[in-house]
Write an enzyme that holds these catalytic residues in place. Structure first.
Site, PDB file in Angstrom:
ATOM      1  CB  SER A  85      -0.910   0.012   1.234  1.00  0.00           C
ATOM      2  OG  SER A  85      -1.453   1.311   1.362  1.00  0.00           O
TER       3      SER A  85
ATOM      4  CG  HIS B 180      -3.699  -1.491  -2.057  1.00  0.00           C
ATOM      5  ND1 HIS B 180      -4.819  -2.188  -2.475  1.00  0.00           N
ATOM      6  CD2 HIS B 180      -4.113  -0.700  -1.031  1.00  0.00           C
ATOM      7  CE1 HIS B 180      -5.856  -1.841  -1.730  1.00  0.00           C
ATOM      8  NE2 HIS B 180      -5.459  -0.929  -0.848  1.00  0.00           N
TER       9      HIS B 180
ATOM     10  CG  ASP C 190      -5.062   2.539   0.320  1.00  0.00           C
ATOM     11  OD1 ASP C 190      -6.012   1.757   0.130  1.00  0.00           O
ATOM     12  OD2 ASP C 190      -3.966   2.188   0.801  1.00  0.00           O
TER      13      ASP C 190
ATOM     14  CG  MET D 212      -8.523   7.177   1.669  1.00  0.00           C
ATOM     15  SD  MET D 212      -7.999   7.059   3.386  1.00  0.00           S
ATOM     16  CE  MET D 212      -7.051   5.524   3.320  1.00  0.00           C
TER      17      MET D 212
ATOM     18  CG  HIS E 250      -9.095   0.336  -1.465  1.00  0.00           C
ATOM     19  ND1 HIS E 250      -8.596   0.079  -0.203  1.00  0.00           N
ATOM     20  CD2 HIS E 250     -10.445   0.288  -1.341  1.00  0.00           C
ATOM     21  CE1 HIS E 250      -9.603  -0.112   0.637  1.00  0.00           C
ATOM     22  NE2 HIS E 250     -10.735   0.024  -0.029  1.00  0.00           N
TER      23      HIS E 250
ATOM     24  CG  MET F 289     -11.422   3.436   0.997  1.00  0.00           C
ATOM     25  SD  MET F 289      -9.894   3.292   1.927  1.00  0.00           S
ATOM     26  CE  MET F 289      -8.720   3.352   0.585  1.00  0.00           C
TER      27      MET F 289
ATOM     28  CG  MET G 129     -12.106  -2.779   3.932  1.00  0.00           C
ATOM     29  SD  MET G 129     -10.552  -2.325   3.134  1.00  0.00           S
ATOM     30  CE  MET G 129      -9.698  -1.428   4.432  1.00  0.00           C
TER      31      MET G 129
ATOM     32  N   GLY H 210      -9.512   4.167   6.217  1.00  0.00           N
ATOM     33  CA  GLY H 210      -9.229   5.564   6.536  1.00  0.00           C
ATOM     34  C   GLY H 210      -7.754   5.828   6.797  1.00  0.00           C
ATOM     35  CG  PHE H 211      -6.382   6.927   9.426  1.00  0.00           C
ATOM     36  CD1 PHE H 211      -5.760   8.148   9.173  1.00  0.00           C
ATOM     37  CD2 PHE H 211      -7.722   6.918   9.800  1.00  0.00           C
ATOM     38  CE1 PHE H 211      -6.466   9.343   9.303  1.00  0.00           C
ATOM     39  CE2 PHE H 211      -8.439   8.109   9.930  1.00  0.00           C
ATOM     40  CZ  PHE H 211      -7.807   9.325   9.682  1.00  0.00           C
TER      41      PHE H 211
ATOM     42  N   GLY I   5      -1.555   1.686   9.236  1.00  0.00           N
ATOM     43  CA  GLY I   5      -0.952   1.552  10.558  1.00  0.00           C
ATOM     44  C   GLY I   5      -1.915   1.132  11.656  1.00  0.00           C
TER      45      GLY I   5
ATOM     46  CG  ASP J 175      -6.514  -2.767   2.333  1.00  0.00           C
ATOM     47  OD1 ASP J 175      -5.401  -2.567   2.862  1.00  0.00           O
ATOM     48  OD2 ASP J 175      -7.128  -1.897   1.675  1.00  0.00           O
ATOM     49  N   GLY J 176      -5.351  -4.264   5.509  1.00  0.00           N
ATOM     50  CA  GLY J 176      -5.274  -3.595   6.808  1.00  0.00           C
ATOM     51  C   GLY J 176      -4.595  -4.443   7.867  1.00  0.00           C
TER      52      GLY J 176
HETATM   53  C1  DX5 Z   1      -6.881   1.584   4.859  1.00  0.00           C
HETATM   54  C2  DX5 Z   1      -6.242   1.326   3.511  1.00  0.00           C
HETATM   55  C3  DX5 Z   1      -5.164   0.301   3.579  1.00  0.00           C
HETATM   56  C4  DX5 Z   1      -3.962   0.736   4.387  1.00  0.00           C
HETATM   57  C5  DX5 Z   1      -3.085  -0.444   4.692  1.00  0.00           C
HETATM   58  O1  DX5 Z   1      -7.958   2.399   4.721  1.00  0.00           O
HETATM   59  O2  DX5 Z   1      -7.224   0.858   2.611  1.00  0.00           O
HETATM   60  O3  DX5 Z   1      -4.782  -0.098   2.269  1.00  0.00           O
HETATM   61  O4  DX5 Z   1      -3.212   1.717   3.698  1.00  0.00           O
HETATM   62  O5  DX5 Z   1      -2.077  -0.052   5.563  1.00  0.00           O
HETATM   63  P1  DX5 Z   1      -1.529  -0.992   6.723  1.00  0.00           P
HETATM   64  O6  DX5 Z   1      -0.965  -2.221   6.065  1.00  0.00           O
HETATM   65  O7  DX5 Z   1      -0.514  -0.162   7.424  1.00  0.00           O
HETATM   66  O8  DX5 Z   1      -2.704  -1.334   7.605  1.00  0.00           O
HETATM   67 ZN    ZN Z   2      -6.537  -0.115   0.738  1.00  0.00          ZN
END
Ligand code: DX5
Ligand code: ZN
Length: 217
Positions: free
Chosen positions: A7, A32, A34, A36, A65, A67, A136, A141-142, A144, A174-175
């Site tokens: 990601s 990947h 993201d 948002m 992806h 969001m 998910m 959203g984030f 980490g 994912d996550g």
């Molecule tokens: C969350 C994202 C993920 C995220 C994954 O909303 O869709 O793709 O960036 O990051 P890690 O692997 O740090 O959870």
């Molecule tokens: Zn993602």
């Protein structure tokens, strides 16, 4: 072959070209990305100018992806920016079947992502139409965040549904993915593992991608 999809949200954007080149040369299968909007999720990431850079420098599958609310407004734009897969959220679409059809008409693979509190059975009637389910394992959203362990039974159920329908639908997780859960996720039927902070916050992201890749293949 099981796929590691870094990601890029967690990469060092001040050296984006080098980060993309590292992934090009690594064992990662996909980028990947993201996207948002600050409405569907409480965070804003990046859009067109950054996606253009991935399109021009990235040599691997671009996995976008989304969001965002109203994703139908943007799929054509993102297809034009080199998307190989476009994943939209179940919770963000009024007419999911139409948008899946529209993504496929653009020659792009169609994915549907579901939040940790959305019932996997809601996807049952769509499995024949979609190329990928993004399960998910954190609330979007984030990066980490901590992996939610209820993902394991949800993954088992999703895999059972896919086997029953005998479709080729890929399962992406994912996550919060790391070497602590990667093998178990694959043994339960996952095909694509997204990893952000575990890769990019490590001392050597390229080696971490290699470790993940060899753990799951
Ligand atoms: C969350 C994202 C993920 C995220 C994954 O909303 O869709 O793709 O960036 O990051 P890690 O692997 O740090 O959870
Ligand atoms: Zn993602």
């Amino acid at each position: 072959m099981k796929i590691v999809a870094p990601s890029m949200l967690s990469c060092n954007f001040s050296e984006l070209g080098d980060e993309i080149e590292m992934v090009n040369k690594s064992k990662a299968g996909w980028f990947h990305l993201d996207i948002m909007d600050g409405v569907f999720v409480p965070n804003i990431t990046f859009g067109t100018p950054i996606l253009e850079i991935f399109n021009s420098l990235g040599k691997k599958h671009l996995d976008m992806h989304l969001m965002i609310i109203n994703p139908e407004k943007y799929i054509e734009k993102f297809a034009g920016l080199g998307a190989d897969t476009i994943t939209v959220h179940y919770e963000a679409c009024d007419d999911l079947e139409k948008i899946i059809g529209d993504i496929k008409k653009l020659g792009v693979k169609a994915g549907v992502a579901i939040n940790p509190n959305t019932d996997v059975s809601l996807l049952d009637h769509l499995l024949e139409e979609i190329d990928l389910v993004c399960l998910m394992s954190v609330f979007p959203g984030f990066s980490g965040q901590k992996f939610i362990p209820e993902t394991f039974p949800r993954l088992k159920e999703l895999k059972r549904m896919i086997n029953e329908k005998n479709t080729n639908t890929l399962i992406q997780i994912d996550g919060g993915v790391s070497l602590n859960n990667a093998q178990e996720l694959i043994s339960l039927g996952a095909d694509v593992l997204v990893a952000g902070s575990f890769v990019f916050k490590s001392d050597s992201p390229k080696e971490t991608i290699e470790k993940l890749h060899s753990a799951i293949n």
